[in-house]
Scaffold this motif. Structure first.
Motif, short mmCIF file in Angstrom:
data_model
loop_
_atom_site.label_atom_id
_atom_site.label_comp_id
_atom_site.label_asym_id
_atom_site.label_seq_id
_atom_site.Cartn_x
_atom_site.Cartn_y
_atom_site.Cartn_z
N ARG A 194 0.83 -1.21 0.00
CA ARG A 194 0.00 0.00 0.00
C ARG A 194 0.86 1.25 0.00
O ARG A 194 0.34 2.35 0.11
CB ARG A 194 -0.92 -0.01 1.22
CG ARG A 194 -1.97 -1.11 1.21
CD ARG A 194 -3.02 -0.87 2.28
NE ARG A 194 -2.45 -0.92 3.62
CZ ARG A 194 -2.42 -2.02 4.39
NH1 ARG A 194 -2.92 -3.14 3.95
NH2 ARG A 194 -1.89 -1.97 5.59
N ALA A 195 2.19 1.07 -0.10
CA ALA A 195 3.15 2.18 -0.11
C ALA A 195 3.05 3.02 1.16
O ALA A 195 3.26 4.23 1.13
CB ALA A 195 2.97 3.04 -1.36
N GLU A 196 2.70 2.37 2.28
CA GLU A 196 2.68 3.08 3.57
C GLU A 196 4.07 2.96 4.20
O GLU A 196 4.93 2.25 3.71
CB GLU A 196 1.63 2.44 4.49
CG GLU A 196 0.21 2.64 3.97
CD GLU A 196 -0.79 1.77 4.73
OE1 GLU A 196 -0.38 1.07 5.67
OE2 GLU A 196 -1.97 1.79 4.35
N SER A 197 4.24 3.67 5.32
CA SER A 197 5.56 3.60 5.95
C SER A 197 5.77 2.19 6.51
O SER A 197 4.83 1.53 6.96
CB SER A 197 5.68 4.64 7.06
OG SER A 197 4.82 4.27 8.11
N THR A 198 7.01 1.73 6.45
CA THR A 198 7.31 0.37 6.90
C THR A 198 8.41 0.41 7.95
O THR A 198 9.17 1.37 8.03
CB THR A 198 7.81 -0.49 5.72
OG1 THR A 198 8.87 0.20 5.08
CG2 THR A 198 6.71 -0.78 4.73
N ASP A 199 8.48 -0.66 8.73
CA ASP A 199 9.58 -0.82 9.67
C ASP A 199 10.06 -2.27 9.62
O ASP A 199 9.72 -3.00 8.69
CB ASP A 199 9.17 -0.38 11.10
CG ASP A 199 7.97 -1.17 11.60
OD1 ASP A 199 7.72 -2.29 11.10
OD2 ASP A 199 7.26 -0.68 12.51
N ALA A 200 10.81 -2.66 10.62
CA ALA A 200 11.42 -4.00 10.61
C ALA A 200 10.37 -5.10 10.48
O ALA A 200 10.68 -6.19 9.98
CB ALA A 200 12.23 -4.20 11.89
N ARG A 201 9.14 -4.81 10.89
CA ARG A 201 8.12 -5.85 10.83
C ARG A 201 7.71 -6.18 9.39
O ARG A 201 7.13 -7.23 9.12
CB ARG A 201 6.91 -5.43 11.67
CG ARG A 201 7.23 -5.46 13.16
CD ARG A 201 6.15 -4.86 13.98
NE ARG A 201 5.95 -3.44 13.65
CZ ARG A 201 5.05 -2.66 14.22
NH1 ARG A 201 4.27 -3.15 15.17
NH2 ARG A 201 4.92 -1.39 13.87
N ALA A 202 8.02 -5.28 8.45
CA ALA A 202 7.79 -5.61 7.04
C ALA A 202 8.74 -6.75 6.63
O ALA A 202 8.36 -7.65 5.87
CB ALA A 202 8.03 -4.38 6.16
N ASP A 203 9.96 -6.70 7.14
CA ASP A 203 10.91 -7.79 6.87
C ASP A 203 10.47 -9.08 7.56
O ASP A 203 10.67 -10.18 7.03
CB ASP A 203 12.32 -7.42 7.34
CG ASP A 203 13.04 -6.54 6.34
OD1 ASP A 203 12.51 -6.36 5.22
OD2 ASP A 203 14.12 -6.02 6.68
N ALA A 231 4.07 -14.61 11.53
CA ALA A 231 5.01 -13.66 10.92
C ALA A 231 4.33 -12.87 9.80
O ALA A 231 4.66 -11.72 9.55
CB ALA A 231 6.22 -14.40 10.38
N MET A 232 3.34 -13.52 9.15
CA MET A 232 2.69 -12.89 8.00
C MET A 232 1.33 -12.30 8.36
O MET A 232 0.48 -12.12 7.47
CB MET A 232 2.53 -13.91 6.87
CG MET A 232 3.84 -14.38 6.29
SD MET A 232 3.61 -15.73 5.10
CE MET A 232 2.93 -14.85 3.71
N ALA A 233 1.13 -11.99 9.62
CA ALA A 233 -0.15 -11.39 10.03
C ALA A 233 -0.34 -10.07 9.28
O ALA A 233 0.62 -9.33 9.03
CB ALA A 233 -0.15 -11.15 11.52
N ALA A 234 -1.60 -9.79 8.92
CA ALA A 234 -1.88 -8.57 8.15
C ALA A 234 -1.49 -7.32 8.95
O ALA A 234 -0.96 -6.35 8.40
CB ALA A 234 -3.35 -8.53 7.77
N GLU A 235 -1.77 -7.37 10.26
CA GLU A 235 -1.44 -6.22 11.12
C GLU A 235 0.00 -6.36 11.62
O GLU A 235 0.33 -7.36 12.26
CB GLU A 235 -2.38 -6.19 12.32
CG GLU A 235 -3.67 -5.47 12.09
CD GLU A 235 -3.46 -4.02 11.68
OE1 GLU A 235 -2.65 -3.34 12.34
OE2 GLU A 235 -4.08 -3.59 10.70
N PRO A 236 0.84 -5.38 11.39
CA PRO A 236 2.23 -5.49 11.86
C PRO A 236 2.32 -5.78 13.36
O PRO A 236 3.20 -6.52 13.80
CB PRO A 236 2.82 -4.13 11.53
CG PRO A 236 2.01 -3.64 10.38
CD PRO A 236 0.63 -4.17 10.59
N SER A 237 1.36 -5.23 14.15
CA SER A 237 1.43 -5.41 15.61
C SER A 237 1.16 -6.86 16.02
O SER A 237 1.47 -7.26 17.14
CB SER A 237 0.44 -4.47 16.30
OG SER A 237 -0.86 -4.73 15.81
N SER A 238 0.54 -7.64 15.12
CA SER A 238 0.25 -9.04 15.44
C SER A 238 1.40 -9.97 15.07
O SER A 238 1.36 -11.16 15.34
CB SER A 238 -1.01 -9.51 14.70
OG SER A 238 -2.08 -8.69 15.01
#
Lengths: 302, 239, 120
Positions: A194-203, A231-238
């Protein structure tokens, strides 16, 4: 003048050779092309001064262009990350035509998909995965997010070393390419798509996708399936908060322990215990059988 | 030795428009040398002509173009010079078919010796079929002719400068796609070090490239076109 | 835990257990059970430390299993060779389970323990 006849194969070869960059006046000589991507091409070269083979990545972009900035960033990021799982950079420079290039260690080996063609052991695959996680975790600790983790970007060296390659779209803390979708579909986190900001959880998401790919998708054992799903949860916090947490859970599975991502039933727990201590259980059972037989024959004899 | 960048050379159109007849004739000779093979193969493959008809028409096309000077009417804003040549060939072939059903050898002017037998051997070797895109096909054959000339020039230069071993390495490694040899194997075979193989091959490749660029310069309509072609073929940004 | 120590501990525990099983397999030996357990424990300790020592030298599961089996069988045979007060010999009843105990210690020392560390 007699013109030399060139077959289509030779034409293809010469067309490739014709596009090789000109390193006149520099200490490197191109040997062959290794690969070509959107940002540039990678060549096998010879460092004439040290007499060693190197890999040279040359930008496709003209000086000052976005592609050149990316190549420059990639070189600087690699130079920051001194880790056995990350290729070291030796040099950065400019060609006579103004294009930027950087020189790195030449890795002899195979990409992960090529390497796995001869590997059937799940434990070995997971061992490779844990080492990928180590390198990625190291990068995260230095504020770098890879953003394009996928099997093709993982190399296994001749001596079994595991290397994470292609840091071309890596992002350092505070920088980024908002509004631009970069990465590889299927391995890219939803927020990255979605071209949103990403952090380590994208990796972490991408690592989960790599893990799922390694274990054969739906055919994976349930705890591993649960690990990649988390690891592949849609929500980064999950997701796992770090690559290390993900790697540790995989290591627990490999050691035959319960994993964080999966609450197992009594039956599963018993099955796991039996698998982990299979030989010991067989030996103890054999001893008990011997004892019972001994008691039986002893009774029969008396 | 040829450098990586070709010396300044005027575009083919500029040279064709010169008042000096000798210069104009020489420019036309260069043009024919660079284009006759793509033209012949285009007529054979796209127009499905017999070898004899394609030979006659190729000869007639260039003779007519020289006599009537219609290639000089090229307008750079409309298309690349290569495309212009191909469109002219198509028109010429169509007119010839309508006129007599068989092309006639045009005039008696033989600008350069055209080795049609060899070209026909190539047509057979390549087993050319009707191309889906005539422009792509023409470009491909144009590049084949350009590279073929550059390889010949590179060989001549290596012979002239006493570097035949360099060219032999190039032949083995780059011109023989079936020979999957390595630098190490070549080094052992030629009694060289791997570094020498690397450097010798690099020299021949640079020479090949330089000659290809020189030839390309003489076959483009304008400087802009040359830059574009050089960028596409060699990945070069030429000032 | 290093391999000889694991062999010693495991051999000792299994020796005690193995001795006590005599109460089930041969109830008539109950009056001599203390002596049986002490002898079995000593046999277990000795076999265990030897198997552990071998595991420290040779890192091979098949070799560890074979040596464990052989040492277990050998010590069990020595015990079985001693007749009971009524003059009986329990060869199979002692040698077979004793061999399996050697196997267990061989497996454990090859699989679970770390090498012993030399100290300066």
């Amino acid at each position: 003048m007699t013109v030399t006849f060139l077959s289509d194969d030779v034409m293809s070869r010469l067309q490739a050779v014709a596009t090789w960059p000109n390193f006149d006046g520099l200490r490197y000589t191109i040997i062959d092309e290794i690969g070509r991507g959107g940002m540039g091409a990678v060549y096998r070269g010879l460092d004439d001064v040290l007499g060693r083979e190197v890999a040279i990545k040359v930008s496709n972009g003209v000086p000052g262009a976005e592609l050149e900035r990316r190549l420059n960033d990639e070189a600087r990021i690699l130079a920051t990350l001194e880790h056995p799982g990350i290729v070291p950079v030796h040099d950065v420079g400019r060609l006579a035509d103004g294009r930027l290039f950087y020189v790195m260690k030449r890795v002899r080996g195979a990409t992960l998909p090529e390497h796995l063609a001869g590997v059937t052991s799940l434990s070995e695959k997971l061992g490779i995965f844990e080492r990928v996680c180590d390198a990625v975790n190291f990068a995260h600790a230095h504020g770098v997010v890879h953003r394009d983790l996928k099997p093709d970007n993982i190399m296994i060296g001749e001596f079994g070393e595991v290397l994470v390659m292609d840091w071309g779209i890596a992002q350092t803390a505070g920088s980024g390419d908002r509004d631009i979708v970069l990465g590889t579909r299927g391995f890219m986190a939803p927020e990255q798509e979605r071209a949103e900001s990403t952090d380590a959880r994208a990796d972490v998401y991408s690592l989960g996708a790599v893990l799922s790919w390694l274990c054969g998708g739906s055919g994976a054992p349930r705890p591993l399936g649960a690990i990649s799903a988390r690891a592949m949860a849609a929500e980064p916090s999950s997701r796992y908060s770090t690559a290390l947490a993900l790697s540790s859970d995989v290591a627990r599975f490999r050691a035959g322990h319960a994993v964080d991502a999966h609450r197992e039933s009594l039956l599963e727990r018993t099955g796991r215990f039996a698998r982990t201590y299979r030989t010991a259980i067989i030996l103890v059972a054999a001893y008990l059988v011997m004892r019972i037989l001994a008691a039986y024959f002893s009774g029969a004899r008396s | 030795m040829a450098s990586a960048f070709p010396p300044t050379r005027h575009s083919v159109i500029e040279r064709l428009r010169k008042d000096d007849a000798a210069e104009r004739s020489a420019a036309f000779g260069d043009l024919v040398e660079g284009y006759w093979q793509p033209v012949y193969k285009h007529l054979r493959a796209t127009w499905r002509m017999t070898p004899e008809d394609a030979q006659d028409l190729t000869q007639a096309f260039f003779s007519d173009a020289f006599q009537k000077a219609w290639l000089e009417k090229y307008e750079p804003g409309k298309a690349r010079f290569r495309t212009f040549v191909r469109v002219c060939v198509d028109r010429f072939a169509m007119n010839s078919r309508q006129a007599s059903g068989r092309a006639k050898r045009g005039g008696d002017i033989r600008l350069v010796s055209l080795d049609f037998d060899r070209a026909e051997q190539e047509v057979r070797a390549l087993a050319l079929s009707a191309p889906a895109d005539a422009e792509d096909f023409f470009r491909h054959e144009f590049v084949r002719s350009l590279f073929g000339r550059a390889v010949t020039e590179a060989r001549a230069e290596m012979e002239r400068t006493g570097r035949l071993v360099h060219f032999r390495l190039f032949e083995r490694y780059d011109l023989d796609p079936d020979d999957h040899t390595s630098y190490a194997a070549l080094a052992a075979e030629f009694g060289l070090t791997e570094s020498q193989v690397t450097n010798y091959l690099s020299l021949v490749r640079r020479t090949f490239r330089a000659h290809a660029l020189i030839a390309l310069r003489g076959l483009c309509g304008t400087d802009d076109e040359y830059r574009r072609e050089a960028r596409e073929l060699f990945g070069l940004e030429i000032e | 835990m290093n391999k000889p120590l694991l062999g010693l501990v495991l051999g000792g525990i299994l020796g005690v257990f193995d001795g006590l099983t005599a109460l089930v397999s041969a109830p008539e030996t109950a009056p001599q059970i203390v002596g049986i357990v002490i002898g079995s424990t000593f046999k277990g300790l000795l076999a265990g430390v030897l198997i552990g020592w071998f595991a420290n030298k040779v890192h091979s599961l098949p070799a560890g299993l074979i040596v464990g089996l052989a040492i277990g069988a050998f010590f069990a045979y020595l015990v079985a060779a001693m007749p009971t007060p009524d003059g009986k010999h329990y060869y199979w009843e002692i040698v077979l389970p004793g061999s399996v105990l050697g196997l267990i210690v061989g497996y454990a020392t090859q699989t679970y323990a770390g090498p012993s560390v030399a100290r300066s």
